[in-house]
Design an enzyme around this catalytic site. Sequence first.
Site: not given
Length: 468
Positions: A344-345
């Site tokens: 994620e990210c």
Amino acid sequence: MPLVIAGDRSGVGKTTVTLALLSCLRRRGLAVQSFKVGPDYIDPMFHRYVTRRPCRNLDSVLTSEGYVQQCFSYHTRDVAYALVEGVMGLFDGAAGRGDYASTAHVARLLGLPVLLVVDCSRMSHSIAALVHGYRSFDAHVHLAGVVLNRVGSDRHLELLKSALEPLNVPILGVLRRQDSITIPDRHLGLVPALELENLAPLVDHLAYLGETSFDWSRLLPLLATNPPSAGTQLLEIDTRPETRLENLPFELNTQHSTLKIPIAIAQDAAFNFYYQDNLDLLATLGAELIFWSPLNDSELPKGVQGLYLGGGFPEMFAAQLAENETARNAVKAAIQLQIPTYAECGGLMYLCQQIVDFEEQSHSMAGILPTTAVMGKHLTLGYRQVAALQDGLMFARGAIAWGHEFHRSHLTKEPQRPLFTLSSPAPSPTEGWHLPHLHASYIHLHWGATPEIPKQFLCNCARFCIKN
């Protein structure tokens, strides 16, 4: 019952007031559970540092109204005190949806009164109009009192009290202007608690402010929790039969169904954006969570069957991440062997060829994705509704979920096979990198109301064990 700490707008001192209250309660030896409205990661880190308990996010967009209620009930069942820190202004909700997901919305869902923090530094008698408006705007939101923050002098305080007296709104706290209470910030908000060397003295000072700045005779009863009903449980996590490991839809021999599936969780100063509920779900569904550091460890933990690379600030530690070549190579080798990987990210950025930092310096990363993450001035921010474009590690094709974006980097190359289409306002119509064993995306997801997402991840991790 517990209070919701709200503000008339962002930047009025909600976090300072919340931390002062939490610090004071802890100094008194009282167990207190904190909550944060919205998709915030950083404020909950400070809550946790003070309370020694994980802070829980209450977000009806990322989860559901029912989950918000159940989460609050479940996590206040064994503590005497609790409070909820709001987000933005009291009635500021998700864009285009009125006050949905706002602090006021959460207060209504939970039936909790509101303590309104007001920045008084540039007003005197006008405070009466402001407080009157916030008290009367929504009859279903009960204003229990106000905290007067950034009061300049005794004379200033007299003017404020005189203005508020006809309203009969209790003044439960008064904080003077405190130049010494400063938590440094940067491009995505406050600097996380893990990076602050002088946090303990700051918390001690906050505890002193909490002890001396509030009317505890009236405030303490408002923070007390109600005794929970005997059957209080967090339904989405641990009561439904389909969430038990033996009912997961992958092929394992019976004797293997009770074994824990080891998952490596990246956890250090560069990677620390995790919803505690996500980690709890993984553990409840049968994962063994093994924390490791891409900054400091030379290899992955032995025997893991899945990788979880959360968000954080890899751009601030890009040089150190690049220097740890053995860790980068270990991640690359594991993914090339098709270990199931959820990124994620910040985790997505780590899997790129390079990160280009704010000084335009390039730093080598794991090199799995044929693109570079470049830091910039533009902030990409907002809730996103996503739809999976094909069967993948976490989603079946066509599955829909809500997530949240919050980053100042962009990628130099778009994926040929993206993960998602984005149906809510977003910078582009598609997003994320997809491989059969890899989910890499800027979209942060909270799995609380959608346990099928981590279940599918663990299914794939179990299959990896069988293949290897």
